[in-house]
Design a protein around this motif. Sequence first.
Motif, PDB file in Angstrom:
ATOM      1  N   GLU A 114      -6.173  32.738  44.909  1.00 55.66           N
ATOM      2  CA  GLU A 114      -6.433  33.921  45.722  1.00 55.66           C
ATOM      3  C   GLU A 114      -6.530  35.178  44.860  1.00 55.66           C
ATOM      4  OE1 GLU A 114      -4.482  36.058  49.670  1.00 55.66           O
ATOM      5  OE2 GLU A 114      -4.023  33.961  49.202  1.00 55.66           O
ATOM      6  N   GLU A 115      -5.759  35.210  43.761  1.00 54.06           N
ATOM      7  CA  GLU A 115      -5.827  36.364  42.858  1.00 54.06           C
ATOM      8  C   GLU A 115      -7.204  36.481  42.222  1.00 54.06           C
ATOM      9  OE1 GLU A 115      -2.307  37.253  40.287  1.00 54.06           O
ATOM     10  OE2 GLU A 115      -1.622  35.305  41.031  1.00 54.06           O
ATOM     11  N   TRP A 116      -7.769  35.335  41.808  1.00 56.75           N
ATOM     12  CA  TRP A 116      -9.118  35.352  41.238  1.00 56.75           C
ATOM     13  C   TRP A 116     -10.116  35.893  42.266  1.00 56.75           C
ATOM     14  CZ3 TRP A 116     -10.344  34.354  36.227  1.00 56.75           C
ATOM     15  CH2 TRP A 116      -9.412  33.672  35.448  1.00 56.75           C
ATOM     16  N   ALA A 117      -9.981  35.430  43.515  1.00 59.76           N
ATOM     17  CA  ALA A 117     -10.915  35.842  44.561  1.00 59.76           C
ATOM     18  C   ALA A 117     -10.785  37.333  44.870  1.00 59.76           C
ATOM     19  CB  ALA A 117     -10.674  35.016  45.820  1.00 59.76           C
ATOM     20  N   ILE A 118      -9.547  37.836  44.909  1.00 64.97           N
ATOM     21  CA  ILE A 118      -9.331  39.258  45.189  1.00 64.97           C
ATOM     22  C   ILE A 118      -9.956  40.117  44.096  1.00 64.97           C
ATOM     23  CG2 ILE A 118      -7.544  41.055  45.251  1.00 64.97           C
ATOM     24  CD1 ILE A 118      -5.801  39.085  46.819  1.00 64.97           C
ATOM     25  N   ARG A 119      -9.777  39.700  42.844  1.00 71.02           N
ATOM     26  CA  ARG A 119     -10.382  40.455  41.742  1.00 71.02           C
ATOM     27  C   ARG A 119     -11.901  40.469  41.859  1.00 71.02           C
ATOM     28  NH1 ARG A 119      -7.375  39.587  35.957  1.00 71.02           N
ATOM     29  NH2 ARG A 119      -5.283  40.277  36.572  1.00 71.02           N
ATOM     30  N   SER A 120     -12.459  39.321  42.219  1.00 68.71           N
ATOM     31  CA  SER A 120     -13.914  39.236  42.340  1.00 68.71           C
ATOM     32  C   SER A 120     -14.426  40.161  43.437  1.00 68.71           C
ATOM     33  CB  SER A 120     -14.324  37.787  42.627  1.00 68.71           C
ATOM     34  OG  SER A 120     -15.722  37.663  42.688  1.00 68.71           O
ATOM     35  N   MET A 121     -13.761  40.159  44.595  1.00 71.66           N
ATOM     36  CA  MET A 121     -14.193  41.033  45.690  1.00 71.66           C
ATOM     37  C   MET A 121     -13.985  42.500  45.339  1.00 71.66           C
ATOM     38  SD  MET A 121     -13.186  38.959  49.187  1.00 71.66           S
ATOM     39  CE  MET A 121     -11.438  38.792  48.805  1.00 71.66           C
ATOM     40  N   SER A 122     -12.905  42.791  44.615  1.00 74.66           N
ATOM     41  CA  SER A 122     -12.651  44.163  44.180  1.00 74.66           C
ATOM     42  C   SER A 122     -13.779  44.666  43.291  1.00 74.66           C
ATOM     43  CB  SER A 122     -11.318  44.225  43.431  1.00 74.66           C
ATOM     44  OG  SER A 122     -11.127  45.486  42.831  1.00 74.66           O
ATOM     45  N   GLN A 123     -14.225  43.816  42.363  1.00 73.09           N
ATOM     46  CA  GLN A 123     -15.313  44.191  41.465  1.00 73.09           C
ATOM     47  C   GLN A 123     -16.625  44.364  42.222  1.00 73.09           C
ATOM     48  OE1 GLN A 123     -15.147  40.979  38.672  1.00 73.09           O
ATOM     49  NE2 GLN A 123     -13.356  41.770  37.598  1.00 73.09           N
ATOM     50  N   HIS A 124     -16.837  43.542  43.241  1.00 69.20           N
ATOM     51  CA  HIS A 124     -18.053  43.618  44.043  1.00 69.20           C
ATOM     52  C   HIS A 124     -18.144  44.927  44.818  1.00 69.20           C
ATOM     53  CE1 HIS A 124     -20.859  40.240  44.348  1.00 69.20           C
ATOM     54  NE2 HIS A 124     -19.881  39.480  43.905  1.00 69.20           N
ATOM     55  N   LEU A 125     -17.038  45.299  45.447  1.00 66.50           N
ATOM     56  CA  LEU A 125     -17.061  46.376  46.437  1.00 66.50           C
ATOM     57  C   LEU A 125     -16.478  47.690  45.937  1.00 66.50           C
ATOM     58  CD1 LEU A 125     -15.862  44.212  49.463  1.00 66.50           C
ATOM     59  CD2 LEU A 125     -18.209  44.845  48.894  1.00 66.50           C
ATOM     60  N   ASP A 126     -15.996  47.707  44.677  1.00 66.46           N
ATOM     61  CA  ASP A 126     -15.344  48.904  44.138  1.00 66.46           C
ATOM     62  C   ASP A 126     -14.149  49.332  44.989  1.00 66.46           C
ATOM     63  OD1 ASP A 126     -16.893  49.223  41.869  1.00 66.46           O
ATOM     64  OD2 ASP A 126     -18.442  50.349  42.929  1.00 66.46           O
ATOM     65  N   ILE A 127     -13.454  48.334  45.522  1.00 63.43           N
ATOM     66  CA  ILE A 127     -12.205  48.578  46.249  1.00 63.43           C
ATOM     67  C   ILE A 127     -11.064  48.120  45.348  1.00 63.43           C
ATOM     68  CG2 ILE A 127     -10.814  47.986  48.270  1.00 63.43           C
ATOM     69  CD1 ILE A 127     -13.382  47.418  49.781  1.00 63.43           C
ATOM     70  N   PRO A 128     -10.097  48.967  45.042  1.00 56.92           N
ATOM     71  CA  PRO A 128      -8.993  48.548  44.172  1.00 56.92           C
ATOM     72  C   PRO A 128      -8.343  47.255  44.662  1.00 56.92           C
ATOM     73  CG  PRO A 128      -8.890  50.910  44.540  1.00 56.92           C
ATOM     74  CD  PRO A 128      -9.972  50.384  45.446  1.00 56.92           C
ATOM     75  N   ALA A 129      -8.042  46.368  43.729  1.00 60.91           N
ATOM     76  CA  ALA A 129      -7.491  45.061  44.084  1.00 60.91           C
ATOM     77  C   ALA A 129      -6.170  45.187  44.840  1.00 60.91           C
ATOM     78  CB  ALA A 129      -7.302  44.219  42.825  1.00 60.91           C
ATOM     79  N   TRP A 130      -5.349  46.184  44.486  1.00 68.25           N
ATOM     80  CA  TRP A 130      -4.050  46.315  45.147  1.00 68.25           C
ATOM     81  C   TRP A 130      -4.212  46.630  46.628  1.00 68.25           C
ATOM     82  CZ3 TRP A 130      -2.618  50.750  47.669  1.00 68.25           C
ATOM     83  CH2 TRP A 130      -3.307  51.920  47.360  1.00 68.25           C
ATOM     84  N   ARG A 131      -5.299  47.335  46.988  1.00 68.83           N
ATOM     85  CA  ARG A 131      -5.529  47.639  48.405  1.00 68.83           C
ATOM     86  C   ARG A 131      -5.871  46.374  49.188  1.00 68.83           C
ATOM     87  NH1 ARG A 131      -9.973  51.950  49.101  1.00 68.83           N
ATOM     88  NH2 ARG A 131      -9.732  51.134  51.232  1.00 68.83           N
ATOM     89  N   ILE A 132      -6.641  45.480  48.571  1.00 66.66           N
ATOM     90  CA  ILE A 132      -6.979  44.218  49.246  1.00 66.66           C
ATOM     91  C   ILE A 132      -5.733  43.346  49.368  1.00 66.66           C
ATOM     92  CG2 ILE A 132      -8.415  42.148  49.148  1.00 66.66           C
ATOM     93  CD1 ILE A 132     -10.414  43.750  47.467  1.00 66.66           C
ATOM     94  N   GLU A 133      -4.976  43.260  48.272  1.00 64.82           N
ATOM     95  CA  GLU A 133      -3.796  42.393  48.248  1.00 64.82           C
ATOM     96  C   GLU A 133      -2.741  42.830  49.254  1.00 64.82           C
ATOM     97  OE1 GLU A 133      -0.697  40.501  44.952  1.00 64.82           O
ATOM     98  OE2 GLU A 133      -2.161  42.034  44.374  1.00 64.82           O
ATOM     99  N   HIS A 134      -2.569  44.156  49.417  1.00 66.27           N
ATOM    100  CA  HIS A 134      -1.535  44.677  50.315  1.00 66.27           C
ATOM    101  C   HIS A 134      -2.098  45.127  51.663  1.00 66.27           C
ATOM    102  CE1 HIS A 134       1.471  44.497  47.154  1.00 66.27           C
ATOM    103  NE2 HIS A 134       0.623  45.099  46.335  1.00 66.27           N
ATOM    104  N   ALA A 135      -3.338  44.710  51.955  1.00 70.05           N
ATOM    105  CA  ALA A 135      -3.965  44.994  53.253  1.00 70.05           C
ATOM    106  C   ALA A 135      -4.054  46.486  53.548  1.00 70.05           C
ATOM    107  CB  ALA A 135      -3.217  44.269  54.371  1.00 70.05           C
ATOM    108  N   ARG A 136      -4.311  47.300  52.539  1.00 71.75           N
ATOM    109  CA  ARG A 136      -4.513  48.737  52.739  1.00 71.75           C
ATOM    110  C   ARG A 136      -6.014  49.002  52.876  1.00 71.75           C
ATOM    111  NH1 ARG A 136       0.039  51.551  50.925  1.00 71.75           N
ATOM    112  NH2 ARG A 136       1.865  50.261  51.393  1.00 71.75           N
ATOM    113  N   ILE A 137      -6.593  48.489  53.950  1.00 69.91           N
ATOM    114  CA  ILE A 137      -8.034  48.603  54.148  1.00 69.91           C
ATOM    115  C   ILE A 137      -8.325  49.101  55.560  1.00 69.91           C
ATOM    116  CG2 ILE A 137      -8.608  46.793  52.482  1.00 69.91           C
ATOM    117  CD1 ILE A 137      -8.891  44.852  54.817  1.00 69.91           C
ATOM    118  N   ASN A 138      -9.560  49.598  55.748  1.00 70.69           N
ATOM    119  CA  ASN A 138      -9.986  50.022  57.074  1.00 70.69           C
ATOM    120  C   ASN A 138     -10.997  49.018  57.629  1.00 70.69           C
ATOM    121  OD1 ASN A 138     -12.483  50.618  55.819  1.00 70.69           O
ATOM    122  ND2 ASN A 138     -11.756  52.692  55.309  1.00 70.69           N
TER     123      ASN A 138
END
Length: 471
Positions: A239-263
């Motif tokens: 899951e960490e690999w996937a989060i990093r990949s999505m973070s790089q795709h969308l320019d959303i910091p990985a910590w926001r995805i991991e801790h559900a700090r999203i809109n």
Amino acid sequence: MQIPTPYNIEAEQQILGALLVRDEIYHDIAAEVGGEDFYDRTHAALFRTINLLVDTGKRVNAAIVLDFLQADDKGVRVKPDYIEVLMDAVIDLGDTIHYAKQVRDLARRRRWIDAAVDGITRIGRLDPLMSAQLVIDEADVQILNSSKVDVSAVRTIGEWAQLATSRAIAALDRPSAETNGIKWGLTAVDNVAGPLLPGKLGVVGGRPGSGKSALVGQAAEKFGTQAPGYIQSLEMDGEEWAIRSMSQHLDIPAWRIEHARINIADAEQLDTTARELRRLPVWIDKSPRMDIEKIRARAIRYKHKFGIKWMIVDHIHIIEPSFKRQERSDITAKAAEELKKIAKELGIAVIALAQMNKEVRSRDDGRPRSGDLMFYSSIEPHADWIIFTHRPEIAHAERKPDMTNPDSLDVKKWQDKMALLEGKAEIINGKRRGGKAYQTQECQFIGETMRFRDLGLKELPLSAAEEMARW
């Protein structure tokens, strides 16, 4: 349950008869089948005798084979009449390769059956309170390691040249990962390491925080658009690999995805990106505590199942020992040697991540060198190329002055240099067998999304030496 033993006596007879009639075809046959693949003991003894004759430069015929047949094969004896039967059984010499492959495949099936039955028997005898996982893993390794990879290893230099020429001509009309290598998607890395090529072992090193995992994770997605592959993740969760990949795709910091700090908008983008990533032929095996034999078994399995062309191991220094009381340097040396064998036998590119020694921290610039790899002498002989990720700001941050007086000249100089180095990164060449390479290429590192970016560099052409080495 009785499992029928797979074998074909007639096919074995065809092979031996053909060798007795025309020994010139021995090397073609030996590339496909060995003495251990014959089911019949007499046939196995005959093949070993023919092998001995060829290795000692002697001709192969019925009389010589009978004279040289050793009695150490558990008392095996062959009558002259049976030699004649074998020679008379030959129908078409052109079919001998087909029979050799059939005998090899049947032998492989017998080994699979034996390993599976042995594993099931051992599991059945275990204490009910004990875990059966270790026995299952061991049986899995035995079954998968029984496979022989089909490799035409011996050719004349002219044959290799003709093969390289044919592939090069084919690449003019149909460029692909097979002909041009698998690109990293970053010109800086392509210039330093070159594209991934089958049979090659590469090492990516770097101090903690330098971005080595981020680099290969970013590259893995690019690799997947060109050829299937897999990541053996011994350190990070899938899951960490996937989060990093999505973070790089969308320019959303990985910590926001991991801790559900999203809109809601972020959630929709993440869902779309996840669906796109599912189409990529990239598999992540997050199994922990793997020794090199289990990793090899996984590679064979995924080669057969998914047709992988590349493989990433994260990382080489936490591969488990194959047996107790093994020194870490010996574990690393064995792992590097086996990873190189995996690359050659399976015809895939292998990348291993590696840690650094503490000596790199003692330098003012903190720039890594080849000798800084942990257990460098165990890794370097087997690596075809070595690169390092380097972020100067990480090294400079460790030299933070006393902040008691924030207005002091030392603090100001340190802060000014930190601002100057922010976001800068380097890809450093530690080793590259053949091929032209820059020593260092600069690029940009975006810390929030852990992504590398090029600085508008031009791509280097492959050298003639690398073209020849590719095949």
